[in-house]
Design a protein around this motif. Sequence first.
Motif, PDB file in Angstrom:
ATOM      1  N   ASN A  40      44.766  63.109   0.863  1.00  0.00           N
ATOM      2  CA  ASN A  40      44.655  62.236  -0.307  1.00  0.00           C
ATOM      3  C   ASN A  40      43.197  62.102  -0.751  1.00  0.00           C
ATOM      4  O   ASN A  40      42.708  61.010  -1.031  1.00  0.00           O
ATOM      5  N   GLU A  41      42.514  63.246  -0.796  1.00  0.00           N
ATOM      6  CA  GLU A  41      41.112  63.260  -1.220  1.00  0.00           C
ATOM      7  C   GLU A  41      40.942  64.179  -2.426  1.00  0.00           C
ATOM      8  O   GLU A  41      41.740  65.091  -2.651  1.00  0.00           O
ATOM      9  N   PHE A  42      39.865  63.933  -3.168  1.00  0.00           N
ATOM     10  CA  PHE A  42      39.499  64.826  -4.271  1.00  0.00           C
ATOM     11  C   PHE A  42      37.983  64.840  -4.335  1.00  0.00           C
ATOM     12  O   PHE A  42      37.342  63.801  -4.282  1.00  0.00           O
ATOM     13  N   SER A  43      37.413  66.046  -4.421  1.00  0.00           N
ATOM     14  CA  SER A  43      35.959  66.150  -4.467  1.00  0.00           C
ATOM     15  C   SER A  43      35.548  66.841  -5.762  1.00  0.00           C
ATOM     16  O   SER A  43      36.032  67.923  -6.075  1.00  0.00           O
ATOM     17  N   LEU A  44      34.654  66.218  -6.506  1.00  0.00           N
ATOM     18  CA  LEU A  44      34.217  66.810  -7.776  1.00  0.00           C
ATOM     19  C   LEU A  44      33.314  68.017  -7.560  1.00  0.00           C
ATOM     20  O   LEU A  44      33.212  68.877  -8.417  1.00  0.00           O
ATOM     21  N   ASP A  45      32.648  68.078  -6.406  1.00  0.00           N
ATOM     22  CA  ASP A  45      31.744  69.210  -6.175  1.00  0.00           C
ATOM     23  C   ASP A  45      32.312  70.163  -5.130  1.00  0.00           C
ATOM     24  O   ASP A  45      31.620  70.591  -4.216  1.00  0.00           O
TER      25      ASP A  45
END
Length: 224
Positions: A40-45
């Motif tokens: 349940n994570e999201f990383s923009l980079d």
Amino acid sequence: MASGGGYGDASQKIDYVFKVVLIGDSAVGKSQILARFARNEFSLDSKATIGVEFQTRTLVIQHKSVKAQIWDTAGQERYRAVTSAYYRGAVGAMLVYDITKRQTFDHIPRWLEELRNHADKNIVIILIGNKSDLEDQRSVPTEDAKEFAQKEGLFFLETSALESTNVEDAFLTVLTEIFRIVNKKSLVADEEQNGNTGNLAGKKIIVPGPAQVIPEKKMMCCSS
């Protein structure tokens, strides 16, 4: 009815391990979809995936504990040599394109061909149009993808890993269908066994699933 498990593997007995592969061009968001589902994570980079990695998450489907082992590979051409090992034992596949980049959708038939050349013929496949949050930049109409999916017999959903839209549903669609197929095969085996007791006395029938369904205890080399 499938219900989502927690984001860490619970200590309960695992009934099934299903290997699912993510394929598609580079930068369509495969790793982000996986991170959203597994942690349940999201990383923009997000960095480009180098080689292959996999993550697991355990869910409950129809009162059975199912460990999803999701494999993610780099979409770049130079990592194509990984194919046969990557697909081995996979019972599900997620074919991902970016709704804002037409080229990634145009490459889907090639990815599908590769999948069908290397994977089990009964593999459950879902076509995923990712980045549905970028509607204003859309270059692949939903209808085009839906039509292609129907023609090829694939499930289809548009997702947004950023907004967490349909990511859970996409995985549950694939895992529930695999579960249904595996259990239907078990049922057929039971019926055959019960219906022909004379010539099958004492024999255990093992009906192969849609592909290799690996018992948890043999996974020690690769469990995370």
